[in-house]
Motif scaffolding. Sequence first.
Motif, PDB file in Angstrom:
ATOM      1  N   THR A 108     -91.174  17.804  32.964  1.00 55.89           N
ATOM      2  CA  THR A 108     -90.985  18.552  31.733  1.00 55.89           C
ATOM      3  C   THR A 108     -89.786  17.972  30.993  1.00 55.89           C
ATOM      4  OG1 THR A 108     -89.589  20.185  32.848  1.00 55.89           O
ATOM      5  CG2 THR A 108     -91.942  20.675  32.677  1.00 55.89           C
ATOM      6  N   ILE A 109     -89.821  18.063  29.683  1.00 64.11           N
ATOM      7  CA  ILE A 109     -88.660  17.756  28.853  1.00 64.11           C
ATOM      8  C   ILE A 109     -88.395  19.009  28.039  1.00 64.11           C
ATOM      9  CG2 ILE A 109     -87.688  16.298  27.056  1.00 64.11           C
ATOM     10  CD1 ILE A 109     -89.521  14.062  27.930  1.00 64.11           C
ATOM     11  N   GLY A 110     -87.382  19.752  28.445  1.00 63.97           N
ATOM     12  CA  GLY A 110     -87.170  21.053  27.836  1.00 63.97           C
ATOM     13  C   GLY A 110     -88.371  21.940  28.099  1.00 63.97           C
ATOM     14  N   SER A 111     -88.959  22.483  27.038  1.00 65.62           N
ATOM     15  CA  SER A 111     -90.126  23.353  27.165  1.00 65.62           C
ATOM     16  C   SER A 111     -91.438  22.573  27.129  1.00 65.62           C
ATOM     17  CB  SER A 111     -90.119  24.381  26.031  1.00 65.62           C
ATOM     18  OG  SER A 111     -90.118  23.719  24.776  1.00 65.62           O
ATOM     19  N   ASN A 112     -91.380  21.253  27.021  1.00 60.86           N
ATOM     20  CA  ASN A 112     -92.576  20.433  26.880  1.00 60.86           C
ATOM     21  C   ASN A 112     -93.050  19.934  28.240  1.00 60.86           C
ATOM     22  OD1 ASN A 112     -91.093  18.879  23.944  1.00 60.86           O
ATOM     23  ND2 ASN A 112     -92.119  20.853  24.129  1.00 60.86           N
ATOM     24  N   VAL A 113     -94.371  19.893  28.422  1.00 60.39           N
ATOM     25  CA  VAL A 113     -94.976  19.560  29.704  1.00 60.39           C
ATOM     26  C   VAL A 113     -95.777  18.277  29.567  1.00 60.39           C
ATOM     27  CG1 VAL A 113     -96.519  20.357  31.539  1.00 60.39           C
ATOM     28  CG2 VAL A 113     -95.151  22.019  30.249  1.00 60.39           C
ATOM     29  N   GLY A 171    -103.133  27.889  32.163  1.00 60.51           N
ATOM     30  CA  GLY A 171    -102.753  28.035  30.765  1.00 60.51           C
ATOM     31  C   GLY A 171    -101.899  26.918  30.219  1.00 60.51           C
ATOM     32  N   GLY A 172    -101.900  25.761  30.865  1.00 66.53           N
ATOM     33  CA  GLY A 172    -101.164  24.617  30.363  1.00 66.53           C
ATOM     34  C   GLY A 172     -99.787  24.430  30.955  1.00 66.53           C
ATOM     35  N   GLU A 173     -99.409  25.231  31.963  1.00 70.36           N
ATOM     36  CA  GLU A 173     -98.094  25.066  32.577  1.00 70.36           C
ATOM     37  C   GLU A 173     -98.060  23.882  33.532  1.00 70.36           C
ATOM     38  OE1 GLU A 173     -95.796  28.350  33.944  1.00 70.36           O
ATOM     39  OE2 GLU A 173     -97.028  29.790  32.876  1.00 70.36           O
ATOM     40  N   HIS A 174     -99.177  23.611  34.206  1.00 71.18           N
ATOM     41  CA  HIS A 174     -99.269  22.508  35.144  1.00 71.18           C
ATOM     42  C   HIS A 174    -100.588  21.784  34.893  1.00 71.18           C
ATOM     43  CE1 HIS A 174     -96.747  25.601  37.072  1.00 71.18           C
ATOM     44  NE2 HIS A 174     -96.042  24.567  37.533  1.00 71.18           N
ATOM     45  N   TRP A 175    -100.566  20.461  35.106  1.00 72.65           N
ATOM     46  CA  TRP A 175    -101.740  19.636  34.822  1.00 72.65           C
ATOM     47  C   TRP A 175    -102.041  18.708  35.981  1.00 72.65           C
ATOM     48  CZ3 TRP A 175    -104.670  20.011  30.352  1.00 72.65           C
ATOM     49  CH2 TRP A 175    -104.137  20.836  29.341  1.00 72.65           C
ATOM     50  N   SER A 176    -103.318  18.375  36.120  1.00 74.84           N
ATOM     51  CA  SER A 176    -103.777  17.361  37.069  1.00 74.84           C
ATOM     52  C   SER A 176    -104.700  16.405  36.328  1.00 74.84           C
ATOM     53  CB  SER A 176    -104.532  17.994  38.245  1.00 74.84           C
ATOM     54  OG  SER A 176    -103.694  18.859  38.991  1.00 74.84           O
ATOM     55  N   ALA A 576     -92.492  22.231  18.000  1.00 75.98           N
ATOM     56  CA  ALA A 576     -93.115  22.149  19.315  1.00 75.98           C
ATOM     57  C   ALA A 576     -92.315  21.273  20.264  1.00 75.98           C
ATOM     58  CB  ALA A 576     -94.537  21.618  19.189  1.00 75.98           C
ATOM     59  N   THR A 577     -91.810  20.142  19.776  1.00 71.90           N
ATOM     60  CA  THR A 577     -91.007  19.255  20.599  1.00 71.90           C
ATOM     61  C   THR A 577     -89.624  19.848  20.834  1.00 71.90           C
ATOM     62  OG1 THR A 577     -90.671  18.049  18.514  1.00 71.90           O
ATOM     63  CG2 THR A 577     -92.108  17.034  20.144  1.00 71.90           C
ATOM     64  N   SER A 578     -89.125  19.708  22.053  1.00 74.17           N
ATOM     65  CA  SER A 578     -87.805  20.247  22.372  1.00 74.17           C
ATOM     66  C   SER A 578     -86.684  19.300  21.958  1.00 74.17           C
ATOM     67  CB  SER A 578     -87.711  20.523  23.880  1.00 74.17           C
ATOM     68  OG  SER A 578     -88.041  19.363  24.624  1.00 74.17           O
ATOM     69  N   SER A 579     -87.021  18.058  21.605  1.00 73.81           N
ATOM     70  CA  SER A 579     -86.070  17.096  21.051  1.00 73.81           C
ATOM     71  C   SER A 579     -86.866  16.008  20.350  1.00 73.81           C
ATOM     72  CB  SER A 579     -85.190  16.486  22.152  1.00 73.81           C
ATOM     73  OG  SER A 579     -85.982  15.842  23.136  1.00 73.81           O
ATOM     74  N   THR A 655     -97.187  21.918  24.852  1.00 74.58           N
ATOM     75  CA  THR A 655     -96.382  23.103  25.075  1.00 74.58           C
ATOM     76  C   THR A 655     -97.253  24.298  24.723  1.00 74.58           C
ATOM     77  OG1 THR A 655     -94.201  24.088  24.677  1.00 74.58           O
ATOM     78  CG2 THR A 655     -95.393  23.301  22.748  1.00 74.58           C
ATOM     79  N   THR A 656     -96.796  25.481  25.059  1.00 73.82           N
ATOM     80  CA  THR A 656     -97.544  26.695  24.737  1.00 73.82           C
ATOM     81  C   THR A 656     -96.683  27.581  23.852  1.00 73.82           C
ATOM     82  OG1 THR A 656     -98.730  26.597  26.837  1.00 73.82           O
ATOM     83  CG2 THR A 656     -98.767  28.696  25.652  1.00 73.82           C
ATOM     84  N   ILE A 657     -97.176  27.857  22.658  1.00 78.10           N
ATOM     85  CA  ILE A 657     -96.479  28.713  21.713  1.00 78.10           C
ATOM     86  C   ILE A 657     -97.250  30.026  21.633  1.00 78.10           C
ATOM     87  CG2 ILE A 657     -95.670  28.985  19.337  1.00 78.10           C
ATOM     88  CD1 ILE A 657     -95.746  25.901  19.140  1.00 78.10           C
TER      89      ILE A 657
END
Length: 661
Positions: A108-113, A171-176, A576-579, A655-657
């Motif tokens: 993750t980078i900040g809130s982005n996955v 819900g998009g928190e973890h991916w495979s 959406a991007t944390s940076s 990310t999830t908004i």
Amino acid sequence: MAGAVSIAVNPTVIHRPEGRNQMKIRYGITTGLIVGVLAFQPQAFAQSALTPLQKRHVSGFVSLELDQQQARAGGVQRAAAANGNLLSAGSAAATAYTPVDNDSCKQTIGSNVKVNQNCLNISDSDLQGRGQAQNETAIAQDPMSREHLVASYNDYRRGDGTCGVSFSLDGGEHWSDSTTPNGFTRGDAFGGVAREYWQGGGDTAVAWDTKGNAYLQCQLFMRGPGTTNNPDQSSAVYVFRSTQNNGASWNFPARPVVEASTSTGAPFEDKPYMTVDNHLGSPFQDRVYVTWTEFAADGSAYIWESHSNDYGEHFSPQVLVSSQNSSLCTVTFGAGTPQGTCNENQFSQPFTGSNGTLYVVFANFNNTVTGSDNRNQILLVKSTDGGATFSAPIKVADYYDLPDCATYQAGQDAGRACVPEKGAAQNSVFRAANYPSGAVSPKNSNMVAVTIGSYINKNSNESTGTGCTPAGFSGSTGINLFTGTKVNCSNQILLSLSTNGGATFTGGTTDPRALPVVSVQRKVADAFWQWADFTRWGALTVAYYDRSYGNDDTTGSLDFSASSSSDGVHFKSTRATSSSMPLPTQFPDAQGNSLFFGDYAGLSALDAIHPFWMDTRNNDLFLCPGTGIPGVPPQVCGAVEPNGLKANDQDVFTTTIEMGN
């Protein structure tokens, strides 16, 4: 050495990262009249059958893949340097390179996955991006289960492009990652052979039906002579189904939508997109639709459609979408008109309403312009019989495509448009185009929204004399020119609405300068590559690349934003991007400037907003010069490009908004 990456001689120190909790949070180039001769980089023979106009329209992904120079050289070559470009132990690159405890490279980078779960391959510097990159994103949420998502992208891990796909069950928190079995398909359409082995693939889309099945659409093609010793130049579009296992695996072989067997490069099947009518109670519930552009030997570029009523097992014969002799299409460029005067089109997108109506929106270049004006138009057709027939085209809006790259960026990426940063820097040369993206409100099947990128818009300030103004076409490339580029011009995302089921649109009679701007920003800056979707509650959401943060507009750095509206008039935006992301460096030219990171970006917004974008915040890594030789074990280094940018990777992030945030 000219055009060489500067690789640090000191190795990177890599530590395993600790686990973290995660927060929720395409190519129609403007045409007009053809003027002069196009200046292109050397092309592989597979493009030699395309006319200059078709070459300008072909998708950026295909253009890159079939480009002989890119295929052979990849841009830059390795050279040792004495400057230390150490990547710190806790850096993003270390996380992306080294597996974590669950044997993935999750980050993750900040809130982005990060969606793609591969560890970074160490590619030779003359093949930056090959074996590494992911870009050009699409994402979809299961309408029957908000926790299930699939995401697809161009994936270069095998060296050449292929159709990459990942899935999430939370819900998009973890991916495979899953693997698309697209190495070969049945060869019946390619000379009656047992198998057709494919060299390249991409231009993906994903969708769900109402029975828990996910679908992946994939374009495949052969490179042809000049790149390989195989004379085959065939192309095709296929659909894979993940049968009730949420995108974890896919049927083999893929089911053909369209297959073109050729050794001349034409016809060429390009820029497909897919949707599934997953509206409960629709007369065409679970029907799968695919549209695409066919570049024909006569110079035409028509939009076609095919559909499946048996869950993607079989597809109908192709049906012409852009088929009418319309008064909207008045300039045919000397190309063939066997299917009507609307013969130059690109960037089609199919989408459906709850009443079963199928809409197809696309960019069209057959309009007449006068003087310095260089606009083109967005057209829409609809089908009320499940894709068997289509209406005459309706004008959605005019729009202004992006400017000629060679004119404003020191001759770079000739024959393509790009998104020049403001000021003196000239590093933003990745190929780009404006296009439409549409959706139908689930609360009102008569409300059809289409978003469009436009370089001329209500923020152009032309009346002040210091704004952004159309200035005709380049005499060498035929691509749009503007007064004010790199100073006062900013691409914006516009909205055209229909409240009568697509019979008319607000943009049909309104100049782009007066259309609403969706990309609400703190300061006016470039916004591009948008995607649109409605939530199940009827809120319109749009995600897009955004240069309004920090100094993005002068450095060329990128962010990603999402806008939403409950009335189609007033929009609010969320970062959406944390940076900020630095300009991409993979798939570079000799100066180290990236030529490509896709043609479009994705969004799904059923319950929450899931924007999905290409991300460059992870560093690219290389073998350290002077290591990997007898007596000196290999070590890993970062690099600096000839343009001074730190070399970076192309990953895909989301990310999830949550609505209301």
